[in-house]
Design a protein around this motif. Sequence first.
Motif, PDB file in Angstrom:
ATOM      1  N   SER A 212       0.828  -1.207   0.000  1.00  0.00           N
ATOM      2  CA  SER A 212       0.000   0.000   0.000  1.00  0.00           C
ATOM      3  C   SER A 212       0.864   1.259   0.000  1.00  0.00           C
ATOM      4  O   SER A 212       0.535   2.250  -0.652  1.00  0.00           O
ATOM      5  N   ASP A 213       1.987   1.210   0.735  1.00  0.00           N
ATOM      6  CA  ASP A 213       2.885   2.365   0.762  1.00  0.00           C
ATOM      7  C   ASP A 213       3.551   2.588  -0.592  1.00  0.00           C
ATOM      8  O   ASP A 213       3.784   3.727  -1.000  1.00  0.00           O
ATOM      9  N   LEU A 214       3.853   1.495  -1.292  1.00  0.00           N
ATOM     10  CA  LEU A 214       4.429   1.614  -2.632  1.00  0.00           C
ATOM     11  C   LEU A 214       3.457   2.304  -3.579  1.00  0.00           C
ATOM     12  O   LEU A 214       3.836   3.183  -4.360  1.00  0.00           O
ATOM     13  N   LEU A 215       2.190   1.937  -3.493  1.00  0.00           N
ATOM     14  CA  LEU A 215       1.178   2.550  -4.352  1.00  0.00           C
ATOM     15  C   LEU A 215       0.970   4.021  -3.993  1.00  0.00           C
ATOM     16  O   LEU A 215       0.796   4.863  -4.879  1.00  0.00           O
ATOM     17  N   LEU A 216       0.984   4.325  -2.692  1.00  0.00           N
ATOM     18  CA  LEU A 216       0.846   5.720  -2.270  1.00  0.00           C
ATOM     19  C   LEU A 216       2.055   6.542  -2.710  1.00  0.00           C
ATOM     20  O   LEU A 216       1.907   7.695  -3.154  1.00  0.00           O
ATOM     21  N   ALA A 217       3.251   5.962  -2.596  1.00  0.00           N
ATOM     22  CA  ALA A 217       4.458   6.667  -3.028  1.00  0.00           C
ATOM     23  C   ALA A 217       4.435   6.898  -4.533  1.00  0.00           C
ATOM     24  O   ALA A 217       4.845   7.971  -5.012  1.00  0.00           O
ATOM     25  N   ASN A 218       3.939   5.928  -5.271  1.00  0.00           N
ATOM     26  CA  ASN A 218       3.840   6.081  -6.726  1.00  0.00           C
ATOM     27  C   ASN A 218       2.880   7.211  -7.092  1.00  0.00           C
ATOM     28  O   ASN A 218       3.186   8.059  -7.940  1.00  0.00           O
ATOM     29  N   LEU A 219       1.711   7.233  -6.438  1.00  0.00           N
ATOM     30  CA  LEU A 219       0.729   8.281  -6.702  1.00  0.00           C
ATOM     31  C   LEU A 219       1.285   9.655  -6.341  1.00  0.00           C
ATOM     32  O   LEU A 219       1.134  10.620  -7.114  1.00  0.00           O
TER      33      LEU A 219
ATOM     34  N   LEU B  39       2.247  -0.427 -15.432  1.00  0.00           N
ATOM     35  CA  LEU B  39       1.508   0.803 -15.726  1.00  0.00           C
ATOM     36  C   LEU B  39       2.414   1.848 -16.377  1.00  0.00           C
ATOM     37  O   LEU B  39       2.020   2.516 -17.337  1.00  0.00           O
ATOM     38  N   TRP B  40       3.622   1.990 -15.855  1.00  0.00           N
ATOM     39  CA  TRP B  40       4.547   2.961 -16.439  1.00  0.00           C
ATOM     40  C   TRP B  40       4.902   2.583 -17.876  1.00  0.00           C
ATOM     41  O   TRP B  40       4.973   3.455 -18.758  1.00  0.00           O
ATOM     42  N   MET B  41       5.112   1.306 -18.126  1.00  0.00           N
ATOM     43  CA  MET B  41       5.489   0.876 -19.481  1.00  0.00           C
ATOM     44  C   MET B  41       4.333   1.048 -20.463  1.00  0.00           C
ATOM     45  O   MET B  41       4.513   1.571 -21.573  1.00  0.00           O
ATOM     46  N   VAL B  42       3.138   0.614 -20.063  1.00  0.00           N
ATOM     47  CA  VAL B  42       1.975   0.697 -20.960  1.00  0.00           C
ATOM     48  C   VAL B  42       1.621   2.155 -21.244  1.00  0.00           C
ATOM     49  O   VAL B  42       1.363   2.540 -22.394  1.00  0.00           O
ATOM     50  N   ASN B  43       1.605   2.980 -20.211  1.00  0.00           N
ATOM     51  CA  ASN B  43       1.287   4.392 -20.417  1.00  0.00           C
ATOM     52  C   ASN B  43       2.387   5.120 -21.180  1.00  0.00           C
ATOM     53  O   ASN B  43       2.119   6.098 -21.892  1.00  0.00           O
ATOM     54  N   GLY B  44       3.621   4.652 -21.032  1.00  0.00           N
ATOM     55  CA  GLY B  44       4.694   5.202 -21.842  1.00  0.00           C
ATOM     56  C   GLY B  44       4.477   4.934 -23.320  1.00  0.00           C
ATOM     57  O   GLY B  44       4.686   5.807 -24.169  1.00  0.00           O
ATOM     58  N   LEU B  45       4.022   3.724 -23.638  1.00  0.00           N
ATOM     59  CA  LEU B  45       3.720   3.387 -25.031  1.00  0.00           C
ATOM     60  C   LEU B  45       2.551   4.224 -25.549  1.00  0.00           C
ATOM     61  O   LEU B  45       2.569   4.708 -26.690  1.00  0.00           O
ATOM     62  N   TYR B  46       1.533   4.408 -24.698  1.00  0.00           N
ATOM     63  CA  TYR B  46       0.382   5.214 -25.100  1.00  0.00           C
ATOM     64  C   TYR B  46       0.777   6.652 -25.387  1.00  0.00           C
ATOM     65  O   TYR B  46       0.194   7.311 -26.259  1.00  0.00           O
ATOM     66  N   SER B  47       1.781   7.156 -24.657  1.00  0.00           N
ATOM     67  CA  SER B  47       2.190   8.557 -24.792  1.00  0.00           C
ATOM     68  C   SER B  47       3.149   8.808 -25.946  1.00  0.00           C
ATOM     69  O   SER B  47       3.476   9.971 -26.229  1.00  0.00           O
TER      70      SER B  47
ATOM     71  N   ARG C 264      -0.045 -11.842   2.988  1.00  0.00           N
ATOM     72  CA  ARG C 264      -0.674 -10.820   2.172  1.00  0.00           C
ATOM     73  C   ARG C 264       0.298  -9.695   1.861  1.00  0.00           C
ATOM     74  O   ARG C 264       0.373  -9.211   0.734  1.00  0.00           O
ATOM     75  N   GLU C 265       1.090  -9.264   2.872  1.00  0.00           N
ATOM     76  CA  GLU C 265       2.048  -8.192   2.651  1.00  0.00           C
ATOM     77  C   GLU C 265       3.146  -8.615   1.690  1.00  0.00           C
ATOM     78  O   GLU C 265       3.564  -7.859   0.825  1.00  0.00           O
ATOM     79  N   ALA C 266       3.650  -9.858   1.860  1.00  0.00           N
ATOM     80  CA  ALA C 266       4.742 -10.329   1.004  1.00  0.00           C
ATOM     81  C   ALA C 266       4.299 -10.436  -0.446  1.00  0.00           C
ATOM     82  O   ALA C 266       4.984  -9.966  -1.360  1.00  0.00           O
ATOM     83  N   ARG C 267       3.151 -11.081  -0.656  1.00  0.00           N
ATOM     84  CA  ARG C 267       2.648 -11.220  -2.020  1.00  0.00           C
ATOM     85  C   ARG C 267       2.228  -9.876  -2.595  1.00  0.00           C
ATOM     86  O   ARG C 267       2.462  -9.580  -3.760  1.00  0.00           O
ATOM     87  N   GLY C 268       1.602  -9.066  -1.755  1.00  0.00           N
ATOM     88  CA  GLY C 268       1.092  -7.790  -2.230  1.00  0.00           C
ATOM     89  C   GLY C 268       2.192  -6.851  -2.676  1.00  0.00           C
ATOM     90  O   GLY C 268       2.050  -6.152  -3.685  1.00  0.00           O
ATOM     91  N   ALA C 269       3.314  -6.817  -1.943  1.00  0.00           N
ATOM     92  CA  ALA C 269       4.411  -5.928  -2.310  1.00  0.00           C
ATOM     93  C   ALA C 269       4.979  -6.310  -3.667  1.00  0.00           C
ATOM     94  O   ALA C 269       5.265  -5.443  -4.504  1.00  0.00           O
ATOM     95  N   ARG C 270       5.139  -7.609  -3.900  1.00  0.00           N
ATOM     96  CA  ARG C 270       5.652  -8.060  -5.197  1.00  0.00           C
ATOM     97  C   ARG C 270       4.673  -7.744  -6.310  1.00  0.00           C
ATOM     98  O   ARG C 270       5.056  -7.228  -7.366  1.00  0.00           O
ATOM     99  N   ASP C 271       3.404  -8.048  -6.089  1.00  0.00           N
ATOM    100  CA  ASP C 271       2.391  -7.788  -7.110  1.00  0.00           C
ATOM    101  C   ASP C 271       2.248  -6.297  -7.381  1.00  0.00           C
ATOM    102  O   ASP C 271       2.054  -5.878  -8.536  1.00  0.00           O
ATOM    103  N   ALA C 272       2.325  -5.479  -6.329  1.00  0.00           N
ATOM    104  CA  ALA C 272       2.202  -4.030  -6.510  1.00  0.00           C
ATOM    105  C   ALA C 272       3.369  -3.482  -7.325  1.00  0.00           C
ATOM    106  O   ALA C 272       3.179  -2.618  -8.188  1.00  0.00           O
ATOM    107  N   ALA C 273       4.580  -3.985  -7.067  1.00  0.00           N
ATOM    108  CA  ALA C 273       5.749  -3.536  -7.828  1.00  0.00           C
ATOM    109  C   ALA C 273       5.614  -3.900  -9.303  1.00  0.00           C
ATOM    110  O   ALA C 273       5.933  -3.100 -10.196  1.00  0.00           O
TER     111      ALA C 273
END
Length: 313
Positions: free
Chosen positions: A48-55, A139-147, A124-133
């Motif tokens: 969750s902190d990774l997602l908040l830091a990204n936002l 998201l960065w790669m796909v949106n980079g292609l879109y841009s 949940r934290e271990a799996r979630g951190a990997r999945d969030a990363a």
Amino acid sequence: MTSDALSQGNVVQVTLYGALVLLCLLGNSLVLLTVLAMTVKHGTMAASDLLLANLSTVNLLLTVLRNTLIFTADLGLQLSLSAAWCRVFMFTWVLLRAMSTWATSGLSIFHCRTIRKQHPLGAREARGARDAAIAVSALWMVNGLYSLPALVYSSHAAGNTTLPPMLVSSTTRPLLGCTWAFPSQQSGLAYATASLVIHETVPVVLMLGANVYTLHKLKGHVRAMGVENGVARFASERRAAKVILALVILFVGCWGTNTLAVGYHSFTSWPAAPFLLQAANFCASLFLGMSPLVILAGHSQLRRTLRRMICAR
């Protein structure tokens, strides 16, 4: 904007916008610093902190690379870029706008997925951190292609050229002399329409649907365990759901108003409504400024860490 124009009532508008820009810079910087302090303390970053830091990173970059430049232009300092640098900045603006939308939606989807899976906290934290990363990187790669079209269909508008604003420009006017230069009106309209669907409508539908499902699921868990035990057991999840819901409401209100204002002005060409573009600028920046306050107010660990950081000084 001349000094005469400023003296006729635009001083208040420029001052409010400047305060909003300052709030964006301070708020998102505080969230980032607090998340980093928590990461250093615990030796790892929660999903969750990774997602908040990204936002917060996306919103901070948007503020630095767009809003501060708009504020500078409002003060009367007109800057201009070459055609090559216009392509770079237009690409960056489109990428960051798309990332801000999807990063907000990602918070809702991740929390919904966490509640649905019902893993034990450690797993949940271990799996979630990997999945969030992985999700953030994708998201960065796909949106980079879109841009990427911004690197091709961007140009420099010389002089005081008046051009209609577009939804994908991330601003309501040719900023730094940069503007879109599609080969035809049809191709520009097609790209703007695709952007409206993919990066405005779809994320909003997903974040609203995910929040409704999450709240419904939490309500079911509380009923199944009994009101007293259920409320205590899922207290943190309920607080997280409320924070994310507040972010979603703020996002839908601000970005929705921005999209409708720019779209209405663009497609109807109503010259007697300059306030629409002013509202669009303010609403686009309002989410960037208010979202970190919502996060800090609703996230108890971030709030405690920030309080310790302030008291330590």
